[in-house]
Design a protein around this motif. Structure first.
Motif, PDB file in Angstrom:
ATOM      1  N   TYR A 488      96.353 129.955  -5.463  1.00 51.52           N
ATOM      2  CA  TYR A 488      95.724 129.241  -4.348  1.00 51.52           C
ATOM      3  C   TYR A 488      96.715 128.281  -3.677  1.00 51.52           C
ATOM      4  O   TYR A 488      96.727 128.143  -2.448  1.00 51.52           O
ATOM      5  CB  TYR A 488      94.499 128.471  -4.833  1.00 51.52           C
ATOM      6  CG  TYR A 488      93.257 129.322  -4.981  1.00 51.52           C
ATOM      7  CD1 TYR A 488      92.912 130.261  -4.015  1.00 51.52           C
ATOM      8  CD2 TYR A 488      92.417 129.183  -6.075  1.00 51.52           C
ATOM      9  CE1 TYR A 488      91.771 131.038  -4.140  1.00 51.52           C
ATOM     10  CE2 TYR A 488      91.267 129.957  -6.207  1.00 51.52           C
ATOM     11  CZ  TYR A 488      90.951 130.882  -5.231  1.00 51.52           C
ATOM     12  OH  TYR A 488      89.817 131.640  -5.357  1.00 51.52           O
ATOM     13  N   ASP A 489      97.534 127.617  -4.475  1.00 46.44           N
ATOM     14  CA  ASP A 489      98.540 126.716  -3.896  1.00 46.44           C
ATOM     15  C   ASP A 489      99.550 127.486  -3.053  1.00 46.44           C
ATOM     16  O   ASP A 489      99.941 127.051  -1.963  1.00 46.44           O
ATOM     17  CB  ASP A 489      99.268 125.956  -5.010  1.00 46.44           C
ATOM     18  CG  ASP A 489      98.438 124.810  -5.570  1.00 46.44           C
ATOM     19  OD1 ASP A 489      97.382 124.503  -4.984  1.00 46.44           O
ATOM     20  OD2 ASP A 489      98.840 124.233  -6.594  1.00 46.44           O
ATOM     21  N   ALA A 490      99.978 128.646  -3.571  1.00 46.42           N
ATOM     22  CA  ALA A 490     100.959 129.450  -2.831  1.00 46.42           C
ATOM     23  C   ALA A 490     100.364 129.949  -1.519  1.00 46.42           C
ATOM     24  O   ALA A 490     101.031 129.927  -0.472  1.00 46.42           O
ATOM     25  CB  ALA A 490     101.423 130.624  -3.687  1.00 46.42           C
ATOM     26  N   VAL A 491      99.108 130.396  -1.551  1.00 40.26           N
ATOM     27  CA  VAL A 491      98.460 130.871  -0.327  1.00 40.26           C
ATOM     28  C   VAL A 491      98.289 129.723   0.671  1.00 40.26           C
ATOM     29  O   VAL A 491      98.507 129.898   1.880  1.00 40.26           O
ATOM     30  CB  VAL A 491      97.093 131.513  -0.662  1.00 40.26           C
ATOM     31  CG1 VAL A 491      96.308 131.797   0.608  1.00 40.26           C
ATOM     32  CG2 VAL A 491      97.298 132.788  -1.460  1.00 40.26           C
ATOM     33  N   ALA A 492      97.923 128.544   0.177  1.00 37.06           N
ATOM     34  CA  ALA A 492      97.751 127.389   1.065  1.00 37.06           C
ATOM     35  C   ALA A 492      99.072 127.028   1.748  1.00 37.06           C
ATOM     36  O   ALA A 492      99.104 126.722   2.948  1.00 37.06           O
ATOM     37  CB  ALA A 492      97.213 126.200   0.274  1.00 37.06           C
ATOM     38  N   ARG A 493     100.167 127.053   0.962  1.00 37.27           N
ATOM     39  CA  ARG A 493     101.477 126.748   1.566  1.00 37.27           C
ATOM     40  C   ARG A 493     101.862 127.804   2.595  1.00 37.27           C
ATOM     41  O   ARG A 493     102.418 127.481   3.658  1.00 37.27           O
ATOM     42  CB  ARG A 493     102.544 126.674   0.468  1.00 37.27           C
ATOM     43  CG  ARG A 493     102.466 125.440  -0.402  1.00 37.27           C
ATOM     44  CD  ARG A 493     103.726 125.279  -1.242  1.00 37.27           C
ATOM     45  NE  ARG A 493     103.942 126.421  -2.119  1.00 37.27           N
ATOM     46  CZ  ARG A 493     103.474 126.495  -3.364  1.00 37.27           C
ATOM     47  NH1 ARG A 493     102.762 125.505  -3.859  1.00 37.27           N
ATOM     48  NH2 ARG A 493     103.716 127.562  -4.109  1.00 37.27           N
ATOM     49  N   ASP A 496      99.604 127.260   5.786  1.00 40.27           N
ATOM     50  CA  ASP A 496      99.615 125.949   6.431  1.00 40.27           C
ATOM     51  C   ASP A 496     100.523 125.988   7.665  1.00 40.27           C
ATOM     52  O   ASP A 496     101.710 126.309   7.557  1.00 40.27           O
ATOM     53  CB  ASP A 496     100.122 124.895   5.436  1.00 40.27           C
ATOM     54  CG  ASP A 496      99.930 123.490   5.974  1.00 40.27           C
ATOM     55  OD1 ASP A 496      98.959 123.276   6.724  1.00 40.27           O
ATOM     56  OD2 ASP A 496     100.759 122.619   5.654  1.00 40.27           O
ATOM     57  N   PRO A 497      99.987 125.686   8.851  1.00 42.62           N
ATOM     58  CA  PRO A 497     100.826 125.755  10.059  1.00 42.62           C
ATOM     59  C   PRO A 497     101.880 124.646  10.080  1.00 42.62           C
ATOM     60  O   PRO A 497     101.616 123.510   9.680  1.00 42.62           O
ATOM     61  CB  PRO A 497      99.822 125.587  11.201  1.00 42.62           C
ATOM     62  CG  PRO A 497      98.677 124.852  10.595  1.00 42.62           C
ATOM     63  CD  PRO A 497      98.611 125.284   9.159  1.00 42.62           C
ATOM     64  N   THR A 498     103.072 125.009  10.524  1.00 45.79           N
ATOM     65  CA  THR A 498     104.147 124.029  10.694  1.00 45.79           C
ATOM     66  C   THR A 498     104.076 123.454  12.104  1.00 45.79           C
ATOM     67  O   THR A 498     103.383 123.999  12.980  1.00 45.79           O
ATOM     68  CB  THR A 498     105.507 124.703  10.471  1.00 45.79           C
ATOM     69  OG1 THR A 498     105.728 125.647  11.526  1.00 45.79           O
ATOM     70  CG2 THR A 498     105.542 125.421   9.121  1.00 45.79           C
ATOM     71  N   PRO A 499     104.793 122.358  12.389  1.00 40.84           N
ATOM     72  CA  PRO A 499     104.789 121.793  13.756  1.00 40.84           C
ATOM     73  C   PRO A 499     105.259 122.790  14.814  1.00 40.84           C
ATOM     74  O   PRO A 499     104.888 122.674  15.984  1.00 40.84           O
ATOM     75  CB  PRO A 499     105.756 120.614  13.631  1.00 40.84           C
ATOM     76  CG  PRO A 499     105.686 120.219  12.196  1.00 40.84           C
ATOM     77  CD  PRO A 499     105.504 121.504  11.443  1.00 40.84           C
ATOM     78  N   LYS A 500     106.050 123.782  14.427  1.00 37.09           N
ATOM     79  CA  LYS A 500     106.566 124.757  15.393  1.00 37.09           C
ATOM     80  C   LYS A 500     105.582 125.884  15.676  1.00 37.09           C
ATOM     81  O   LYS A 500     105.742 126.618  16.652  1.00 37.09           O
ATOM     82  CB  LYS A 500     107.874 125.359  14.869  1.00 37.09           C
ATOM     83  CG  LYS A 500     109.005 124.348  14.736  1.00 37.09           C
ATOM     84  CD  LYS A 500     110.277 125.030  14.244  1.00 37.09           C
ATOM     85  CE  LYS A 500     111.416 124.021  14.118  1.00 37.09           C
ATOM     86  NZ  LYS A 500     112.669 124.668  13.630  1.00 37.09           N
ATOM     87  N   ASP A 501     104.561 126.022  14.794  1.00 36.15           N
ATOM     88  CA  ASP A 501     103.606 127.111  14.978  1.00 36.15           C
ATOM     89  C   ASP A 501     102.650 126.803  16.129  1.00 36.15           C
ATOM     90  O   ASP A 501     102.103 125.692  16.215  1.00 36.15           O
ATOM     91  CB  ASP A 501     102.787 127.340  13.700  1.00 36.15           C
ATOM     92  CG  ASP A 501     103.617 127.969  12.606  1.00 36.15           C
ATOM     93  OD1 ASP A 501     104.506 128.763  12.935  1.00 36.15           O
ATOM     94  OD2 ASP A 501     103.380 127.640  11.426  1.00 36.15           O
TER      95      ASP A 501
END
Length: 676
Positions: A488-493, A496-501
């Motif tokens: 679940y942690d790996a999927v969340a990372r 998770d959108p970055t500022p560039k997304d």
């Protein structure tokens, strides 16, 4: 589908709104039977298991029973007082898991969670098996149906708990209070008769016991006594259930939970002490193997021996034909089977918290339509039923696997509570409050030391008897929960959108409609694809049969469909591979394009129809979903059988979307077909 819905409603009742959750909260009179049934029911077999272990040395060692029972009683008092502080300090319902996680770290919390999970499963299995034992004590002819009766009991408990916590409490109240009344009347009557010189005599009082180990002395005697003590500690199972179920109580939650815990602890001590005293007074003799009973009537290899409770009820109330005997047997059987309800209440709540913390599948956190944690209930039932089947619903075979998880969670949670009080003491300056905190810390420290010692005894005496299986299961569960959390942690990372997304638009949209023949589902799929106005649209078919392909071309030209039809050659008569290769080729040619594949699919009303349709569509979807940049769109077409099934379902609410009937195809109008 409607029949299944009717059956479901008959079994579990009507669906409940989320706003009705407060109506499921429990008053103390219902909380006691729900959370205390396991603890109270264990007194029905704890004394028996002590006697069975001591009988390995013969009649000469039964005098140890009283001292071992006294040690169990003292331990019960310590644990009840200790857990009362857990309820007050951590009222959120996490119980031992929360205490360990907050004060000792995530790994300690997971050890407790794994231990409690295995214990909950064992609680269901052993409670049901013990209940079936009492049924067989009253009706010995049912012995050959032991496993079937056990599995049926699990199914009944599961259905009852799927109806909701409050509903199961209402069902439990009558047998639990009947058991309490029956035990107290039997104990008072038996002790009163003994006090006035009319001592009740068990049917086994004149039997001898052939010892398995003769002339036990020294270290061997200590080991035997410790093993009997460890087995007798099964009477403590279920004490922690209240700490896991505090959120289910009415306000004030902590106070009501603490009062319930004290009440059930007091009842447990009184009944366990009374049953043990009566067993010694009436000279109950019982052995692991009936053939070791000297003087046992009947065929020892087939005829079961009566339980301790059955023998006491017969001795006190005047035989196995007396109303008192049948009342005690019925009440004992009911509470032993329904004692599994403690696990049905505790495990789903714990699993929900673990799922919230991403240590279990998220489905465990979801309440069903009766506001119960249905997925947790069903999972618990499945594993417990498997255990009962494998171990043939035998209490003696299952009991060595028991209580190890309980005392693991006891010990770790008490150590966590000591650290909890240490943290509060470090920040407290008021002398009066500090003295109170010191006293509470002493209580939990004594609890940690006592339960830790018992844990070592249980581990040492039961390891070779099967406790290693519980350790292995808990270790596997611990690693599994760690793995789920990492996933679940790996999927969340990853998500998770970055500022560039940004929500970037594709360069173009390439729509592909898969075609097998020109029929109404194909026309609907073409209409839907055209409605989104893609940059490029084409129909795609695979040439498996030349005659069918020729017929498709002619029908396409005759209808003047303004969508180009592309035919893929397939010399080996495959459908999936040519389509997937073609779609991948489109992606390679224009990597920034999005390809939408429209697949007409039949909606059927009978399960067997699914086997006759949609198989190619399912295989294509399974392959295309793993292709980056490809969107798969199902375009459903309801066959007549699905329309009939829809008529049998509940009517839609006003304003709800209605599924389009096959006769309402958006592509049958020639004007629509020729548009654009």
């Amino acid at each position: 589908m409607m029949r299944m819905n009717i059956v479901k409603r008959l079994l579990v009742g009507r669906a409940r709104r989320s706003a009705e959750l407060h109506e499921t909260l429990l008053p103390k009179r219902l909380a006691l039977p729900i959370f205390a049934s396991d603890l109270l029911s264990s007194v029905a077999y704890a004394t028996q298991e002590i006697l069975i272990v001591l009988a390995l040395g013969g009649l000469a060692y039964l005098w140890l029973t009283g001292w071992i029972a006294l040690a169990v009683v003292l331990l019960t008092v310590v644990v009840v007082v200790s857990y009362r502080q857990v309820v007050t300090a951590y009222p959120s319902g996490g119980g031992s898991y929360e205490v360990a996680s907050v004060n000792l770290g995530a790994n300690a919390g997971l050890v407790v969670a794994a231990a409690l999970t295995t214990d909950y499963v064992m609680t269901v299995a052993i409670s049901v098996a013990a209940g079936i034992d009492n049924i067989i004590s009253a009706f010995p002819s049912l012995n050959e149906h032991r496993v079937l009766l056990a599995l049926a009991s699990v199914a009944l408990l599961t259905a009852m708990n799927l109806r909701g916590v409050r509903e199961s409490g209402a069902v439990l109240a009558i047998p639990v209070y009947a058991f309490i009344a029956g035990m107290l009347v039997m104990i008072l009557t038996g002790l009163g008769r003994a006090l006035f010189g009319v001592r009740p005599v068990a049917e086994s009082a004149g039997w001898g016991i052939e010892p398995k180990y003769a002339s036990i002395t020294g270290l061997a005697l200590i080991v035997l006594a410790l093993r009997a003590f460890a087995t007798g500690c099964s009477s403590l199972t279920g004490i922690e259930a209240v700490s896991n179920g505090v959120p289910s109580f009415r306000r004030p939650k902590s106070a009501n939970a603490a009062a319930t815990m004290v009440a059930m602890g007091a009842l447990s001590v009184v009944m366990f002490s009374g049953i043990t005293a009566l067993a010694l007074i009436s000279k109950v003799h019982i052995a692991h193997d009936t053939c070791h009973l000297v003087g046992f009537p009947g065929n020892c290899s087939t005829a079961p021996q009566r339980t301790v409770i059955a023998q006491l009820a017969a001795a006190v109330f005047g035989g196995t034909a007396s109303p008192g005997f049948y009342f005690v047997q019925a009440a004992t059987t009911a509470i032993l089977i329904l004692a599994a309800n403690t696990a049905y209440s505790g495990f789903p709540q714990l699993a929900s918290i673990l799922a919230e913390h991403r240590f279990m599948p998220r489905q465990m956190h979801t309440r069903g339509d009766r506001l119960a944690f249905s997925n947790g209930i069903l999972s618990l039932a499945a594993v417990a039923a498997a255990l009962l089947y494998v171990y043939k619903a035998s209490v003696t075979a299952l009991i060595p696997l028991f209580i190890l998880g309980v005392f693991t969670s006891f010990t770790i949670s008490q150590i966590g509570m000591v650290r909890h009080w240490n943290r509060l003491l470090a920040a407290e300056n008021d002398p009066v409050h500090r003295r109170s905190l010191h006293g509470r810390r002493v209580v939990n420290a004594v609890g940690a030391g006592t339960t830790g010692l018992v844990l070592l005894i249980v581990l040492a005496t039961k390891f070779t008897q099967g406790a290693w299986q519980v350790i292995l299961a808990a270790a596997v569960l611990f690693l599994l929960m760690r793995g789920i959390h990492r996933h679940y942690d790996a999927v969340a990372r990853e998500l998770d959108p970055t500022p560039k997304d940004i929500a970037e638009l594709p360069s173009r949209v390439h729509a592909v409609v898969l075609v097998s023949k020109l029929h109404r589902p194909t026309l609907r799929a073409l209409g839907v694809a055209r409605a989104i106005h893609p940059h490029h649209l084409e129909a795609l078919s695979v040439n498996v049969d030349p005659d069918d392909t020729t017929a498709l071309r002619r029908a396409w030209e005759k209808r003047e469909i303004p969508v180009p039809l592309k035919i893929l050659d397939s010399p080996f008569r495959e459908i999936t591979r040519p389509v997937v290769d073609y779609i991948k080729g489109l992606r390679r040619g224009s990597p920034r394009d999005v390809v939408i594949v429209f697949i007409p699919e039949y909606v059927v009303g009978r399960w067997w129809e699914q086997l006759l349709h949609n198989q190619s569509a399912l295989r294509l979807k399974a392959r295309l979903l793993f292709t980056p940049g490809v969107i798969v769109a199902d375009v459903p077409w309801q066959l007549a059988s699905s329309a009939r099934a829809a008529l049998r379902t509940e009517p839609l609410a006003p304003g709800a979307l209605r599924t389009m009937h096959p006769t309402e195809s958006i592509t049958e109008d020639p004007d629509v077909t020729r548009h654009q």
